[in-house]
Design an enzyme around this catalytic site. Structure first.
Site, PDB file in Angstrom:
ATOM      1  N   LYS B  81       0.872  -1.190   0.000  1.00 16.35           N
ATOM      2  CA  LYS B  81       0.000   0.000   0.000  1.00 16.35           C
ATOM      3  C   LYS B  81       0.900   1.228   0.000  1.00 16.35           C
ATOM      4  O   LYS B  81       1.893   1.271   0.745  1.00 16.35           O
ATOM      5  CB  LYS B  81      -0.863  -0.047   1.264  1.00 16.35           C
ATOM      6  CG  LYS B  81      -1.839   1.104   1.436  1.00 16.35           C
ATOM      7  CD  LYS B  81      -2.646   0.907   2.724  1.00 16.35           C
ATOM      8  CE  LYS B  81      -3.714   1.959   2.927  1.00 16.35           C
ATOM      9  NZ  LYS B  81      -4.516   1.714   4.147  1.00 16.35           N
ATOM     10  N   SER B 156      -9.363   1.414   3.355  1.00  9.24           N
ATOM     11  CA  SER B 156      -8.573   2.240   2.464  1.00  9.24           C
ATOM     12  C   SER B 156      -7.509   1.475   1.685  1.00  9.24           C
ATOM     13  O   SER B 156      -6.957   2.015   0.726  1.00  9.24           O
ATOM     14  CB  SER B 156      -7.885   3.358   3.260  1.00  9.24           C
ATOM     15  OG  SER B 156      -6.974   2.804   4.208  1.00  9.24           O
ATOM     16  N   SER B 180      -9.271  -0.862   7.690  1.00 12.71           N
ATOM     17  CA  SER B 180      -8.835  -0.665   6.301  1.00 12.71           C
ATOM     18  C   SER B 180      -8.059  -1.808   5.664  1.00 12.71           C
ATOM     19  O   SER B 180      -7.808  -1.774   4.466  1.00 12.71           O
ATOM     20  CB  SER B 180      -8.009   0.621   6.196  1.00 12.71           C
ATOM     21  OG  SER B 180      -8.833   1.743   6.300  1.00 12.71           O
TER      22      SER B 180
END
Lengths: 62, 465
Positions: B81, B156, B180
């Site tokens: 990420k 996210s 997330s």
């Protein structure tokens, strides 16, 4: 001066923000709703959880 | 070889490499071909690093040929990420504010994986600063759900979820402050683990809220998830939240089955406090039945209302995030997407007293969950209360995004894993459950998750992309 203007000034929202009145009003409403969303703690003199709480390590049970 | 490389799980690829049936370069090339075919539809990636990863994979291949794998992860690709630092590249946080945020050191968790031999072919899409939501006014488009590219992949860690589900990667790292890792894992039908607070170092990961942030593994199956966590976990003196633990093998109970495990089914969250859609509720009931049939003992457990946890989480996370973003919010508000600004700005208006009261209430809520876990070994709860909605329906995203049962475990620090337990009739997107364990008992969660995975029909389903 409206309340939102006073609050915006108090948190330092200055020059880049004058055209964003709606955003500020929405943020104030969201903040109020958020902090009203949980029950007051039973003991308001209790130690709060420290910022970095690490659960006590122990041997896994299985 | 019975499975093509790009369809292998991380654990399957590890075994194939160890047996010399597959080389790290062959695996990476197959994944790259899939990436190039699917990426125009899925937008999983902010920064492709395939060439650099191929060089590292080639080195790993030579090393393995010479003396065998350095670890089960040797030569295997893991996506990051893009709030996690990797030396030599920027960490953008999917934001125009950090397009030139060049990093010279690996995050601690990346350094651990690199030492184990992993390679890093992509930096993956996220919601801006891990808080915004799917936004269309950013320098990079939002990731899309491979089960239905018109739908939201969750967030996210949206690129991580989409890339793993689509078979572009066998594994990725996400971060989890209010759910997330587990949200995109749930919405994309993969396995996502938020470990106990402090198990994985957050040094070199852009913070959202210090006291709630976790880093977690995302994979297509349970065994791979445990294998990846084995390499990620470990004490880091430079992370004030890090815990010093003996080395753990999180995969040690994967074949042990459910017999003797006591599972508390938390129904009040998704039946009373914030009712799930009927098909989500039915999928959870179905999962509870299957767990019982496979040997677990189930009983109902009632926890404090879901909304209490959510409000405490938001009060704390917004306050801590405001202390990180305050200067930019005041001076460069136009640098954020409109949605991120909307998410972050309320933090400036939360009084210090409310933050302290939330931390007090947090202690009470944490005690309630810990007490429940004294009576049972695991909790079964909902994850998302709705299936993924359309990504371009901002009103639906606004309604469904907060309807979830993941934030409680950021508040309490307990480990929690989500995995698939059904498919929605609407949009054909996955439905998922959540298993919660005692602090540091991730191995028990993996034990139950692996047993469920073996018995349920979902493991071999793949997105139709």
């Amino acid at each position: 001066m409206q309340e939102k203007d006073v609050l915006a000034a108090a948190v330092g929202l200055g020059a880049p923000w004058p055209a964003r009145d709606g955003e500020i009003a929405e943020a104030i409403a969201t903040a109020r709703k958020t902090i009203g969303g949980f029950t007051r703690p039973a003991d308001e003199k209790a130690e709060p959880l420290p910022a970095f709480v690490v659960p006590a390590a122990k041997e896994p049970r299985r | 070889m019975s499975v093509v490389p790009e369809d292998m799980t991380l654990a399957e690829a590890s075994r194939a490499i160890a047996r010399r049936n597959l080389s790290p370069v062959e695996l990476l090339d197959a994944l790259r071909a899939r990436f190039e075919a699917l990426e125009p539809r899925l937008n999983t990636t902010i920064r492709p690093l395939w060439d650099e990863a191929r060089q590292e994979a080639a080195k790993a291949g030579r090393r393995i040929a010479r003396s065998g794998p350095r670890s089960p992860l040797d030569g295997l690709p893991v996506g990051l990420k893009d709030i996690i630092d990797i030396a030599g590249h920027p960490t953008t946080c999917h934001s125009r504010l950090l397009l030139d945020n060049h990093k010279t050191e690996d995050a601690a968790v990346v350094a651990r994986l690199r030492a184990a031999g992993a390679v890093f072919p992509v930096k993956l899409a996220t919601h801006e600063f891990a808080i915004g939501g799917p936004a269309f006014d950013l320098p990079f488009p939002p990731a899309r759900n491979p089960w239905n590219p018109g739908h939201h992949p969750g967030g996210s860690s949206s690129g991580s979820g989409a890339a793993v589900a689509a078979g572009i990667l066998p594994a990725a790292l996400g971060t989890d402050t209010g759910g997330s890792v587990r949200n995109p894992a749930s919405q994309c039908g993969i396995v996502g683990m938020k470990p106990t607070y402090g198990v994985v170092s957050r040094r070199g990961v852009f913070p959202l809220a210090y006291s709630l942030d976790h880093v977690g593994p995302m994979t297509r199956d349970v065994a791979s998830n445990a294998m990846l966590l084995n390499a990620m976990a470990g004490h880091d003196a430079a992370d004030p939240g890090s815990v010093s633990l003996r080395a753990e093998n999180y995969a040690r109970n994967l074949r042990k089955g459910l017999k003797g495990l006591r599972i508390g089914y938390v129904r009040n969250w998704h039946e009373k406090d914030d009712p799930a859609t009927p098909e989500v509720a039915a999928a959870l009931d179905g999962a509870a039945k299957l767990l019982r049939r496979e040997g677990a003992t189930l009983r109902n457990v009632t926890l404090p209302p879901l909304g209490e946890f959510g409000a405490v989480n938001r009060t704390i996370s917004l306050s801590e995030a405001a202390a990180i973003h305050g200067r930019w919010l005041r001076e460069r508000p136009e640098g954020y997407s409109a949605l991120t600004r909307k998410r972050l700005l309320p933090g400036l208006f939360i009084p210090a007293e409310a933050y302290v009261q939330a931390q007090r209430r947090r202690r009470e809520l944490t005690a309630a969950v810990a007490a429940a876990l004294e009576e049972v070994d695991l909790l079964l709860t909902a994850s998302s209360l709705d299936p993924a909605c359309r990504i371009d329906d901002a009103a639906a995203v606004e309604v469904t995004y907060p309807r979830q049962a993941r934030t409680p475990l950021n508040v309490t620090g307990h480990p929690a894993l989500t995995l698939m337990c059904g498919v929605s009739r609407e949009g054909g997107v996955p439905l998922s459950l959540q298993l919660v364990g005692r602090w540091f008992e991730e191995a028990t969660i993996y034990r139950a998750a692996a047993a469920y995975e073996r018995a349920a029909p979902w493991k071999d389903l793949r997105p139709p992309v």
